[in-house]
Scaffold this motif. Structure first.
Motif, PDB file in Angstrom:
ATOM      1  N   LEU A 151     -42.350   2.202  21.533  1.00  0.00           N
ATOM      2  CA  LEU A 151     -41.532   1.942  20.311  1.00  0.00           C
ATOM      3  C   LEU A 151     -40.181   1.503  20.655  1.00  0.00           C
ATOM      4  N   VAL A 152     -40.270   0.253  19.912  1.00  0.00           N
ATOM      5  CA  VAL A 152     -39.128  -0.748  19.915  1.00  0.00           C
ATOM      6  C   VAL A 152     -38.253  -0.164  18.933  1.00  0.00           C
ATOM      7  N   PHE A 153     -37.127   0.505  18.980  1.00  0.00           N
ATOM      8  CA  PHE A 153     -36.241   0.837  17.963  1.00  0.00           C
ATOM      9  C   PHE A 153     -35.187  -0.041  17.440  1.00  0.00           C
ATOM     10  N   SER A 154     -34.133  -0.139  18.403  1.00  0.00           N
ATOM     11  CA  SER A 154     -32.971  -1.032  18.344  1.00  0.00           C
ATOM     12  C   SER A 154     -32.287  -1.703  19.504  1.00  0.00           C
ATOM     13  N   ASP A 155     -31.511  -2.191  19.347  1.00  0.00           N
ATOM     14  CA  ASP A 155     -30.650  -2.858  20.623  1.00  0.00           C
ATOM     15  C   ASP A 155     -29.403  -3.244  19.954  1.00  0.00           C
ATOM     16  N   GLY A 156     -28.360  -3.576  20.773  1.00  0.00           N
ATOM     17  CA  GLY A 156     -27.024  -3.786  20.233  1.00  0.00           C
ATOM     18  C   GLY A 156     -26.240  -2.325  19.861  1.00  0.00           C
ATOM     19  N   ILE A 157     -25.102  -2.510  19.385  1.00  0.00           N
ATOM     20  CA  ILE A 157     -24.263  -1.460  19.041  1.00  0.00           C
ATOM     21  C   ILE A 157     -24.270  -0.867  17.776  1.00  0.00           C
ATOM     22  N   ALA A 158     -24.748   0.214  17.493  1.00  0.00           N
ATOM     23  CA  ALA A 158     -24.626   1.025  16.473  1.00  0.00           C
ATOM     24  C   ALA A 158     -23.415   1.124  15.648  1.00  0.00           C
ATOM     25  N   GLY A 159     -23.278   0.781  14.553  1.00  0.00           N
ATOM     26  CA  GLY A 159     -21.947   0.670  13.817  1.00  0.00           C
ATOM     27  C   GLY A 159     -21.437  -0.648  13.564  1.00  0.00           C
ATOM     28  N   ALA A 160     -22.134  -1.635  14.535  1.00  0.00           N
ATOM     29  CA  ALA A 160     -21.539  -3.020  14.176  1.00  0.00           C
ATOM     30  C   ALA A 160     -21.779  -3.395  12.913  1.00  0.00           C
ATOM     31  N   PRO A 161     -20.579  -4.343  12.555  1.00  0.00           N
ATOM     32  CA  PRO A 161     -20.522  -4.887  11.288  1.00  0.00           C
ATOM     33  C   PRO A 161     -21.784  -5.696  10.521  1.00  0.00           C
ATOM     34  N   VAL A 162     -22.511  -6.241  11.642  1.00  0.00           N
ATOM     35  CA  VAL A 162     -23.733  -6.858  11.109  1.00  0.00           C
ATOM     36  C   VAL A 162     -25.044  -6.209  11.730  1.00  0.00           C
ATOM     37  N   MET A 163     -25.930  -6.290  10.881  1.00  0.00           N
ATOM     38  CA  MET A 163     -27.427  -5.708  11.369  1.00  0.00           C
ATOM     39  C   MET A 163     -28.350  -6.614  11.201  1.00  0.00           C
ATOM     40  N   ILE A 164     -28.816  -6.887  12.170  1.00  0.00           N
ATOM     41  CA  ILE A 164     -30.133  -8.176  12.186  1.00  0.00           C
ATOM     42  C   ILE A 164     -31.288  -7.379  12.105  1.00  0.00           C
ATOM     43  N   ILE A 165     -32.227  -7.925  11.498  1.00  0.00           N
ATOM     44  CA  ILE A 165     -33.627  -7.174  10.957  1.00  0.00           C
ATOM     45  C   ILE A 165     -34.617  -8.168  11.180  1.00  0.00           C
ATOM     46  N   GLY A 166     -35.340  -8.239  12.339  1.00  0.00           N
ATOM     47  CA  GLY A 166     -36.486  -8.767  12.612  1.00  0.00           C
ATOM     48  C   GLY A 166     -37.659  -8.509  11.952  1.00  0.00           C
ATOM     49  N   GLU A 167     -38.800  -9.158  12.352  1.00  0.00           N
ATOM     50  CA  GLU A 167     -40.161  -8.807  11.898  1.00  0.00           C
ATOM     51  C   GLU A 167     -40.863  -7.536  12.565  1.00  0.00           C
ATOM     52  N   ALA A 168     -41.427  -7.971  13.895  1.00  0.00           N
ATOM     53  CA  ALA A 168     -42.037  -6.993  14.539  1.00  0.00           C
ATOM     54  C   ALA A 168     -41.981  -7.402  15.964  1.00  0.00           C
ATOM     55  N   PRO A 169     -42.192  -6.360  16.739  1.00  0.00           N
ATOM     56  CA  PRO A 169     -42.045  -6.835  18.414  1.00  0.00           C
ATOM     57  C   PRO A 169     -43.357  -7.813  18.910  1.00  0.00           C
ATOM     58  N   GLY A 170     -42.934  -8.335  19.968  1.00  0.00           N
ATOM     59  CA  GLY A 170     -43.963  -9.214  20.506  1.00  0.00           C
ATOM     60  C   GLY A 170     -44.323  -8.654  21.842  1.00  0.00           C
ATOM     61  N   ARG A 171     -44.932  -9.514  22.523  1.00  0.00           N
ATOM     62  CA  ARG A 171     -45.320  -8.832  23.958  1.00  0.00           C
ATOM     63  C   ARG A 171     -44.213  -8.487  24.987  1.00  0.00           C
ATOM     64  N   ASP A 172     -43.020  -9.240  24.949  1.00  0.00           N
ATOM     65  CA  ASP A 172     -42.121  -8.822  25.741  1.00  0.00           C
ATOM     66  C   ASP A 172     -41.241  -7.837  25.249  1.00  0.00           C
ATOM     67  N   GLU A 173     -41.116  -7.561  23.877  1.00  0.00           N
ATOM     68  CA  GLU A 173     -40.455  -6.445  23.282  1.00  0.00           C
ATOM     69  C   GLU A 173     -41.319  -5.297  23.503  1.00  0.00           C
ATOM     70  N   ASP A 174     -42.349  -5.152  23.595  1.00  0.00           N
ATOM     71  CA  ASP A 174     -43.411  -4.299  23.656  1.00  0.00           C
ATOM     72  C   ASP A 174     -43.178  -3.724  25.190  1.00  0.00           C
ATOM     73  N   ARG A 175     -43.050  -4.484  26.032  1.00  0.00           N
ATOM     74  CA  ARG A 175     -43.132  -4.163  27.411  1.00  0.00           C
ATOM     75  C   ARG A 175     -41.748  -3.607  27.851  1.00  0.00           C
ATOM     76  N   GLU A 176     -40.679  -4.011  27.093  1.00  0.00           N
ATOM     77  CA  GLU A 176     -39.260  -3.665  27.401  1.00  0.00           C
ATOM     78  C   GLU A 176     -38.733  -2.597  26.498  1.00  0.00           C
ATOM     79  N   GLY A 177     -39.411  -2.500  25.430  1.00  0.00           N
ATOM     80  CA  GLY A 177     -38.918  -1.414  24.511  1.00  0.00           C
ATOM     81  C   GLY A 177     -37.641  -1.821  23.745  1.00  0.00           C
ATOM     82  N   ARG A 178     -37.190  -3.165  23.607  1.00  0.00           N
ATOM     83  CA  ARG A 178     -36.001  -3.386  22.807  1.00  0.00           C
ATOM     84  C   ARG A 178     -36.482  -4.740  22.029  1.00  0.00           C
ATOM     85  N   PRO A 179     -35.876  -4.966  20.896  1.00  0.00           N
ATOM     86  CA  PRO A 179     -36.219  -6.131  20.224  1.00  0.00           C
ATOM     87  C   PRO A 179     -35.809  -7.494  20.774  1.00  0.00           C
ATOM     88  N   PHE A 180     -36.229  -8.601  20.322  1.00  0.00           N
ATOM     89  CA  PHE A 180     -35.567  -9.771  20.407  1.00  0.00           C
ATOM     90  C   PHE A 180     -35.237  -9.908  22.104  1.00  0.00           C
TER      91      PHE A 180
END
Length: 259
Positions: free
Chosen positions: A99-128
């Motif tokens: 499950l690739v939920f999020s990365d970074g710091i919650a409450g940050a002033p900018v939230m980046i929304i990508g499309e879907a996890p790829g192979r690397d993201e699926d393996r590590e469980g983090r986006p981008f």
């Protein structure tokens, strides 16, 4: 009956017994292998018995309605993550590793929304975290931001939390199922602005496609200012588009009031 008729009938009966006919059932012969045109229907029960005997129809589940209920019940980001982990109506979950939920710091002033996890993201469980993620980190660093920078953080997620098979584009029904979770994710993360990266994200959040036309134009999404941008994966394929991406980053920096 005359004696000759009796003996004739007895001879015929003996002949039939020799052929295997051992029981006389009715006057007309019956073909046991022939199915009747219509089967006899049992008499329908009435009254309370009819209610008890009636088969219970399987209730059809509306995945979007279930997603809305599960997302609305989440009171914080941890609860939302648990709600996504327990959501069983998206087939992508059964084929993904993480499950690739999020990365970074919650409450940050900018939230980046990508499309879907790829192979690397699926393996590590983090986006981008693949090549596109490395480029994204360089892009953010160019305007003085980073996913682990406590002074100038970003928060990152995707439209879909599970990797589609062979990195195919998400299906409309998959996007519809995940949209309530994404909307709740934005509400709980409380960013000041959204960065919508790529066509799939624009379709999910804005109901529009055509990122080359949408990029660089600020719009409204869930009551927040939102900036569509090229996805870093697109920039890896089309390096000439980095000029437009740089202009968008400068626009984001100005919007956030960074010096």
């Amino acid at each position: 009956m005359e004696s000759s008729q009796f003996h004739t009938a007895l001879a015929l009966l003996d002949w039939q017994v020799e052929l295997g006919a051992t029981e006389a059932i009715c006057d007309a012969p019956v073909n046991c292998y022939e199915l009747p045109d219509t089967l006899a229907k049992p008499k329908a029960a009435t009254g309370p018995q009819a209610v008890s005997q009636a088969p219970k129809a399987a209730a059809e589940v509306d995945p979007v309605a279930e997603a809305k209920r599960a997302a609305a019940a989440a009171q914080d980001l941890d609860a939302l993550r648990d709600a996504l982990a327990g959501f069983e109506h998206c087939a992508l979950k059964r084929g993904a590793r993480s499950l690739v939920f999020s990365d970074g710091i919650a409450g940050a002033p900018v939230m980046i929304i990508g499309e879907a996890p790829g192979r690397d993201e699926d393996r590590e469980g983090r986006p981008f975290v693949g090549r596109a993620g490395q480029l994204l980190d360089k892009m953010l660093a160019a305007i003085g931001r980073g996913r682990t920078d406590e002074n100038a953080p970003v928060y990152i997620t995707n439209v879909l939390p599970w990797r589609p098979p062979q990195n195919r584009d998400p299906q409309p029904d998959e996007i519809a199922m995940m949209r309530p979770f994404l909307e709740r994710h934005i509400a709980l993360a409380k960013p000041q602005a959204l960065v919508i990266m790529g066509n799939i994200s624009a379709q999910a959040l804005l109901g529009k496609r055509g990122i080359t036309r949408l990029r660089g134009n600020w719009t409204d999404c869930f009551g927040l200012p939102a900036l569509p941008m090229f996805h870093p994966a697109y920039l890896l394929r089309q390096p000439a588009a980095k000029r437009e991406a740089w202009a968008d980053l400068l626009s984001l920096k100005a919007r956030l009031g960074d010096g």
